[in-house]
Write an enzyme that holds these catalytic residues in place. Sequence first.
Site, PDB file in Angstrom:
ATOM      1  N   ASN A 116      71.108  50.719 119.443  1.00  0.00           N
ATOM      2  CA  ASN A 116      70.848  49.334 119.068  1.00  0.00           C
ATOM      3  C   ASN A 116      69.536  49.251 118.287  1.00  0.00           C
ATOM      4  O   ASN A 116      68.594  50.004 118.540  1.00  0.00           O
ATOM      5  CB  ASN A 116      70.799  48.431 120.309  1.00  0.00           C
ATOM      6  CG  ASN A 116      69.397  48.255 120.856  1.00  0.00           C
ATOM      7  OD1 ASN A 116      68.637  47.411 120.358  1.00  0.00           O
ATOM      8  ND2 ASN A 116      69.040  49.056 121.866  1.00  0.00           N
ATOM      9  N   PHE A 120      64.643  42.478 119.453  1.00  0.00           N
ATOM     10  CA  PHE A 120      64.174  41.392 120.323  1.00  0.00           C
ATOM     11  C   PHE A 120      64.670  40.025 119.848  1.00  0.00           C
ATOM     12  O   PHE A 120      63.907  39.051 119.758  1.00  0.00           O
ATOM     13  CB  PHE A 120      62.636  41.357 120.402  1.00  0.00           C
ATOM     14  CG  PHE A 120      61.998  42.514 121.137  1.00  0.00           C
ATOM     15  CD1 PHE A 120      62.739  43.435 121.847  1.00  0.00           C
ATOM     16  CD2 PHE A 120      60.615  42.667 121.096  1.00  0.00           C
ATOM     17  CE1 PHE A 120      62.133  44.491 122.513  1.00  0.00           C
ATOM     18  CE2 PHE A 120      59.999  43.719 121.766  1.00  0.00           C
ATOM     19  CZ  PHE A 120      60.761  44.631 122.474  1.00  0.00           C
ATOM     20  N   SER A 181      60.034  49.598 123.063  1.00  0.00           N
ATOM     21  CA  SER A 181      61.215  49.511 122.205  1.00  0.00           C
ATOM     22  C   SER A 181      60.897  50.108 120.836  1.00  0.00           C
ATOM     23  O   SER A 181      59.825  49.867 120.284  1.00  0.00           O
ATOM     24  CB  SER A 181      61.640  48.052 122.023  1.00  0.00           C
ATOM     25  OG  SER A 181      62.619  47.944 121.001  1.00  0.00           O
ATOM     26  N   ASN A 183      62.362  49.217 118.121  1.00  0.00           N
ATOM     27  CA  ASN A 183      62.917  48.328 117.106  1.00  0.00           C
ATOM     28  C   ASN A 183      61.969  47.232 116.629  1.00  0.00           C
ATOM     29  O   ASN A 183      62.352  46.385 115.829  1.00  0.00           O
ATOM     30  CB  ASN A 183      64.206  47.698 117.633  1.00  0.00           C
ATOM     31  CG  ASN A 183      65.252  48.738 117.939  1.00  0.00           C
ATOM     32  OD1 ASN A 183      65.431  49.678 117.168  1.00  0.00           O
ATOM     33  ND2 ASN A 183      65.929  48.595 119.065  1.00  0.00           N
ATOM     34  N   THR A 184      60.740  47.218 117.140  1.00  0.00           N
ATOM     35  CA  THR A 184      59.706  46.311 116.634  1.00  0.00           C
ATOM     36  C   THR A 184      58.600  47.166 116.042  1.00  0.00           C
ATOM     37  O   THR A 184      57.979  47.951 116.768  1.00  0.00           O
ATOM     38  CB  THR A 184      59.147  45.424 117.761  1.00  0.00           C
ATOM     39  OG1 THR A 184      60.192  44.578 118.251  1.00  0.00           O
ATOM     40  CG2 THR A 184      58.001  44.561 117.252  1.00  0.00           C
ATOM     41  N   LYS A 219      56.947  49.128 131.103  1.00  0.00           N
ATOM     42  CA  LYS A 219      58.122  49.936 130.740  1.00  0.00           C
ATOM     43  C   LYS A 219      57.744  50.886 129.621  1.00  0.00           C
ATOM     44  O   LYS A 219      57.209  50.462 128.594  1.00  0.00           O
ATOM     45  CB  LYS A 219      59.277  49.039 130.305  1.00  0.00           C
ATOM     46  CG  LYS A 219      60.587  49.804 130.067  1.00  0.00           C
ATOM     47  CD  LYS A 219      61.754  48.854 129.903  1.00  0.00           C
ATOM     48  CE  LYS A 219      63.072  49.615 129.809  1.00  0.00           C
ATOM     49  NZ  LYS A 219      64.231  48.695 129.748  1.00  0.00           N
ATOM     50  N   ASN A 248      62.800  53.454 128.514  1.00  0.00           N
ATOM     51  CA  ASN A 248      63.471  52.663 127.488  1.00  0.00           C
ATOM     52  C   ASN A 248      64.397  53.569 126.683  1.00  0.00           C
ATOM     53  O   ASN A 248      64.634  54.719 127.048  1.00  0.00           O
ATOM     54  CB  ASN A 248      62.419  52.010 126.577  1.00  0.00           C
ATOM     55  CG  ASN A 248      62.872  50.667 126.035  1.00  0.00           C
ATOM     56  OD1 ASN A 248      64.026  50.495 125.658  1.00  0.00           O
ATOM     57  ND2 ASN A 248      61.966  49.699 125.998  1.00  0.00           N
ATOM     58  N   THR A 249      64.917  53.052 125.572  1.00  0.00           N
ATOM     59  CA  THR A 249      65.787  53.852 124.707  1.00  0.00           C
ATOM     60  C   THR A 249      64.971  54.897 123.951  1.00  0.00           C
ATOM     61  O   THR A 249      63.743  54.821 123.868  1.00  0.00           O
ATOM     62  CB  THR A 249      66.515  52.947 123.699  1.00  0.00           C
ATOM     63  OG1 THR A 249      65.539  52.220 122.940  1.00  0.00           O
ATOM     64  CG2 THR A 249      67.429  51.959 124.416  1.00  0.00           C
TER      65      THR A 249
END
Length: 355
Positions: A116, A120, A181, A183-184, A219, A248-249
Amino acid sequence: MYRLVFNQVLSRFDAEDAHHLTVRALRLLSVTPVVRRLVHRRLAPRDPILRVQAFGVHFPSPFGLAAGFDKDAGFVGAMSALGFGHVEVGTITAYAQPGNARPRLFRLIANRAIINRMGFNNAGASAVARTLSRPRGVPAIVGVNIGKTKVVPESEAVDDYVTSAKELAPLADYLVVNVSSPNTPGLRDLQAVRLLGPLLRAVKEVADGTPRRTPLLVKIAPDLTDEDVDAVADLALELGLDGIIATNTTISREGVSSTETGGLSGRPLKARSMEVLRRLRARVGDRLVLVSVGGVENVDDVWERLLAGATLVQGYSAMIYEGPLWAHRVNRALARRLRRHGATGVREIIGRTAS
């Protein structure tokens, strides 16, 4: 039956479209109190042997839903009714944001994995606070996972997290600072201890000031070096945090053929997630609550994480492949296994194989 539906129907949909179909079904469950209570009576964990206490909170089962599925806290009651011992909502940012452009969610069916790069996407802290303030109709333990708003520069990250914490900490059973994450842009840089320390101190001040004192966890990513894992663990102890969620991922693509960008979750993450859990347990012992997530698919995985020192275990990706009864099946199997091993409760096995 679910696997047949998944293979023949859902797998043919775009992954995010399939998620929205699921959300619509859950919305029906969420707005129908009688049905929700009936489902809760049938599927929610009730066996006393599954109960466990962590950071002063009583959980009906150690197995919960990881952040990422219920981004805006719209389905807490429904997911609790389906059998999850706790539901971690989010990631939630101070201000609403749409996330990254589609496509941004990809199944890797052969690998039992998901990639993914959602970014967010959420309604913002104020909107989620209003949702959490409403009655849920069934008992539910709710963790709230907060992250940095994308447009906020790193220099203002602390204030951004504090804004979210002030809105959400009073409504949470526990609060999670997500700095992991992929993705940010720039978010993972905040895991560096020199940046993470001031951030956690500021959020902890807010969490400590709530009427019931909200437990605070951080996390972390599986891609941290072992030395950085140790450094975060030491910082968590120094600051008096309540726990660490690992992991996390991952940005690694080891064992999968996809080149899509984003965070990889599911079965390929299992080994590294276990490595990080074992390292954390060796570093902190039982002084922090450890929550293990990453590659959790079945009762064997939950059992292994508990033995290795996790007090709570979370899953998400496997639910896509196993269906809505997944948590109920895991809980039922875990209760049987505890009795087979002569345990009277979850606490008796936590950390049994930890070095």
